[in-house]
Scaffold this active site. Structure first.
Site, short mmCIF file in Angstrom:
data_model
loop_
_atom_site.label_atom_id
_atom_site.label_comp_id
_atom_site.label_asym_id
_atom_site.label_seq_id
_atom_site.Cartn_x
_atom_site.Cartn_y
_atom_site.Cartn_z
N SER A 93 0.82 -1.21 0.00
CA SER A 93 0.00 0.00 0.00
C SER A 93 0.85 1.26 0.00
O SER A 93 0.52 2.24 -0.66
CB SER A 93 -0.94 0.00 1.22
OG SER A 93 -1.92 -0.99 1.11
N ILE A 165 -6.75 7.60 4.84
CA ILE A 165 -5.75 8.04 3.88
C ILE A 165 -4.39 7.43 4.24
O ILE A 165 -3.77 7.81 5.24
CB ILE A 165 -5.66 9.57 3.84
CG1 ILE A 165 -7.06 10.19 3.64
CG2 ILE A 165 -4.68 10.01 2.76
CD1 ILE A 165 -7.78 9.72 2.41
N THR A 166 -3.92 6.49 3.41
CA THR A 166 -2.61 5.88 3.61
C THR A 166 -1.51 6.93 3.41
O THR A 166 -1.58 7.74 2.48
CB THR A 166 -2.41 4.72 2.63
OG1 THR A 166 -3.40 3.72 2.88
CG2 THR A 166 -1.04 4.09 2.78
N GLU A 365 -10.31 0.53 -2.44
CA GLU A 365 -10.23 0.65 -3.90
C GLU A 365 -11.43 0.00 -4.58
O GLU A 365 -11.33 -0.55 -5.67
CB GLU A 365 -8.93 0.02 -4.44
CG GLU A 365 -7.67 0.39 -3.72
CD GLU A 365 -7.26 1.83 -3.91
OE1 GLU A 365 -7.97 2.56 -4.63
OE2 GLU A 365 -6.24 2.24 -3.34
N GLY A 366 -12.59 0.08 -3.94
CA GLY A 366 -13.81 -0.49 -4.49
C GLY A 366 -14.18 -1.80 -3.81
O GLY A 366 -13.42 -2.76 -3.82
N THR A 367 -15.34 -1.84 -3.18
CA THR A 367 -15.80 -3.05 -2.52
C THR A 367 -16.16 -4.11 -3.56
O THR A 367 -16.32 -3.82 -4.75
CB THR A 367 -17.04 -2.77 -1.67
OG1 THR A 367 -18.12 -2.37 -2.53
CG2 THR A 367 -16.78 -1.65 -0.65
N PHE A 385 -26.21 1.21 -10.14
CA PHE A 385 -25.65 1.82 -8.95
C PHE A 385 -26.70 2.61 -8.16
O PHE A 385 -26.55 2.80 -6.97
CB PHE A 385 -24.49 2.74 -9.32
CG PHE A 385 -23.20 1.99 -9.57
CD1 PHE A 385 -22.37 1.65 -8.54
CD2 PHE A 385 -22.86 1.61 -10.86
CE1 PHE A 385 -21.19 0.95 -8.76
CE2 PHE A 385 -21.68 0.91 -11.11
CZ PHE A 385 -20.86 0.58 -10.06
#
Length: 386
Positions: A93, A165-166, A365-367, A385
């Site tokens: 990451s 936030i990484t 990054e999106g489930t 959606f």
């Protein structure tokens, strides 16, 4: 046998791609793996020190061209992610956020001045970036963001917050996406700016060898040239996310591979009822099933990588890869844990650490649900959606 030998994986890649993979593998063996249990237990890692070392082997922004970046192809970058995540998802990451989110945003949407100022330093690891899109109430629906940037003369004034936030607490620059009168735009925000605060998130049970932060902007004033001039609407940050998701397609399988290798090694030496655990049919069935999913995932990852290098990659391809490969890696981690028994929950072995990390990879990054709908829309031509 190496589990990926079952699909002759090495034959899929060029000598140069394999050489890059092996360089990252050696770095992880020498520098990362001996420290992972400590970092995970402490909930921290020496990210600034590691960034310089990762820059020295050329993996930061490695798939970008020029500006001090290595300029490799996408498949080589994927293999680097595979090795980094075989060590730990948090380390991958760090590299992914630096190169595929922060650096890519500057590379794709920044001015030449912005690129020349930041990208060489970020490629070297002497400057660290983060990517501010997700908000406390808007993860899967980034279009609902509340962070705003308003013009005040020639300046911009930024207000709002970002979450999960990484690299946020250690970053020198934040790429922040905000709502303006012109739509969603990206801004290059030095973290030394007055009005910028980064709060480290503690108490995580996953991605503990990673720095996760909340970003807060209070009347943060930016000059006109802080705007990423080519950023236009939500499609810009979503394109950055696709870059990061690509790394996950390869990376998650690295975590799965490491779990399977640990299970094979353990089963070969652990004796149960006077013979090795590996000699039982149920154990071999579990190992074979895990190897099958790992091999299929690698074939899919390689195909997606070639599409990216050919310039024909579509978002639904990335969604297929992320959905399948994270799901497979997580299942491998859980199954491997059953082979290790009680030992599988300790930091002496990597399995539970990977399983915990992959729970985060499953949803960031999106489930899975979002990626299913991306694939569904591609199949039907209808968006579900809303």
């Amino acid at each position: 046998m190496n589990p990926l030998d079952l699909v002759a994986a090495d034959e899929l890649f060029s000598d140069e791609e394999l050489a890059i993979r092996d360089t990252v593998r050696r770095f992880c063996a020498d520098r990362i793996r001996p420290n992972l249990a400590t970092w995970f237990e402490q909930g921290d890692l020496p990210a600034r020190e590691l960034a310089v070392e990762l820059g020295a082997i050329g993996v930061l922004g490695m798939h970008l061209q020029g500006y001090g970046c290595a300029g490799t192809n996408a498949v080589a970058y994927g293999l680097a992610c595979h090795e980094l995540e075989a060590a730990d998802s948090g380390v991958r990451s760090l590299v992914s956020v630096q190169g595929s989110l922060a650096m890519y945003a500057i590379y794709a949407y920044g001015s030449e001045e912005q690129k020349n100022e930041w990208l060489p330093q970020m490629a070297a690891g002497t400057k660290i970036g983060c990517f501010g899109l997700t908000e406390p109430d808007f993860g899967s629906n980034p279009a609902g963001m509340r962070t705003t940037a308003k013009r005040d003369g020639s300046d911009w004034v930024l207000n709002g917050s970002k979450m999960w936030i990484t690299n946020g607490s250690i970053a020198d620059v934040a790429i922040v996406w905000a709502r303006t009168d012109e739509g969603i735009r990206g801004f290059l925000v030095p973290t030394s700016s007055r009005g910028f605060t980064a709060n480290t998130v503690h108490g995580k049970l996953s991605l503990r060898a990673s720095i996760t932060s909340e970003l807060v902007f209070e009347d943060l004033r930016l000059p006109a040239d802080a705007l990423l001039p080519r950023s236009k609407g939500l499609s810009s940050p979503l394109a950055c996310l696709n870059e990061a998701r690509f790394g996950i397609v390869f990376g998650a399988l690295g975590a799965g591979r490491d779990c399977l290798e640990a299970a094979i090694s353990y089963a070969s030496t652990r004796e149960v009822f006077d013979k090795p655990l590996s000699g039982y049919q149920l154990t071999q069935a579990k190992l074979a099933e895990m190897a099958l999913e790992l091999g299929k995932g690698m074939l899919l990852a390689e195909r997606i990588g070639r599409l990216k290098d050919n310039g024909t990659l579509k978002p639904e391809h990335v969604s297929m890869g992320k959905l399948n490969n994270v799901r497979a890696a997580l299942q491998i981690a859980r199954e491997a844990r059953t082979i290790l028994g009680a030992n599988g929950i300790t930091l002496e072995y990597p399995v539970m650490r990977h399983a915990n990390n992959l729970e985060s990879v499953l949803t960031y990054e999106g489930t899975s649900e979002v990626h299913l709908l991306v694939i569904g829309q591609a199949l039907t031509g209808v968006s579900a959606f809303r």
